[in-house]
Design an enzyme around this catalytic site. Structure first.
Site, PDB file in Angstrom:
ATOM      1  N   ILE A  43     -44.971 -28.798  -1.979  1.00  0.00           N
ATOM      2  CA  ILE A  43     -43.922 -28.467  -1.097  1.00  0.00           C
ATOM      3  C   ILE A  43     -43.495 -29.961  -0.291  1.00  0.00           C
ATOM      4  CG2 ILE A  43     -43.109 -26.973   0.908  1.00  0.00           C
ATOM      5  CD1 ILE A  43     -45.224 -25.185   0.011  1.00  0.00           C
ATOM      6  N   CYS A  44     -42.301 -29.982  -0.395  1.00  0.00           N
ATOM      7  CA  CYS A  44     -41.611 -31.339   0.488  1.00  0.00           C
ATOM      8  C   CYS A  44     -41.059 -30.512   1.783  1.00  0.00           C
ATOM      9  CB  CYS A  44     -40.812 -32.066  -0.251  1.00  0.00           C
ATOM     10  SG  CYS A  44     -39.877 -33.398   0.544  1.00  0.00           S
TER      11      CYS A  44
END
Length: 161
Positions: A98-99
């Site tokens: 997840i960014c």
């Protein structure tokens, strides 16, 4: 989850253990809407089901988050990833990474698992399209052998979703 788990206790500092026990108690009394914690004896690794919010692209879809707590939590951010299959989202890679800046550069010890979950659900809810990040294939190829997302030097440039 119990504090008597020898495996989790030996890897977490006393501060981390106390903090996680407090967060677990608070979660059990007042879980964030759309999330369900799968209870185990391992305080250091939480598995959380997340259900997409009504009226969003992910409504009624359920995904699974894995949260791994480092020895010095909350001074250090937990590692949070989606267990594949991860939702198609411009900031979620197909390997589950997840960014999201609060998981890395913008982490604060004041944050909790609940606040992180709410941020992830908010990120999902604001997406106008189900699509992978433009560099998904390259990124996932370079993350072989179980590389942690915390080893990535993220470039946070898009705050629209």
């Amino acid at each position: 989850m119990t504090s008597s788990s020898a495996t989790s206790r030996k890897n977490l500092s006393k501060i981390a253990c106390n903090r996680l026990q407090k967060e677990l108690s608070e979660w059990q009394l007042n879980p964030p809407t759309g999330f369900r914690l799968k209870v185990t004896d391992n305080l250091q690794k939480w598995t959380i089901d997340v259900t997409g919010a009504p009226g969003t692209l992910y409504a009624n879809e359920t995904y699974q988050l894995q949260v791994d707590f480092p020895e010095h939590y909350p001074m250090e951010a937990p590692q949070v990833v989606f267990v594949p299959p991860a939702p198609s989202h411009p900031h979620i890679y197909s390997n589950g990474h997840i960014c999201l800046d609060i998981l890395y550069d913008s982490w604060s010890p004041a944050m909790t698992v609940s606040s992180v979950c709410i941020s992830i659900l908010s990120m999902l809810s604001s997406s106008p399209a189900k699509q992978r990040p433009a560099d998904n294939d390259r990124y996932v190829k370079n993350c072989k052998n179980g590389r942690s997302p915390k080893e990535t030097r993220w470039w946070f440039h898009d705050d629209k979703v």
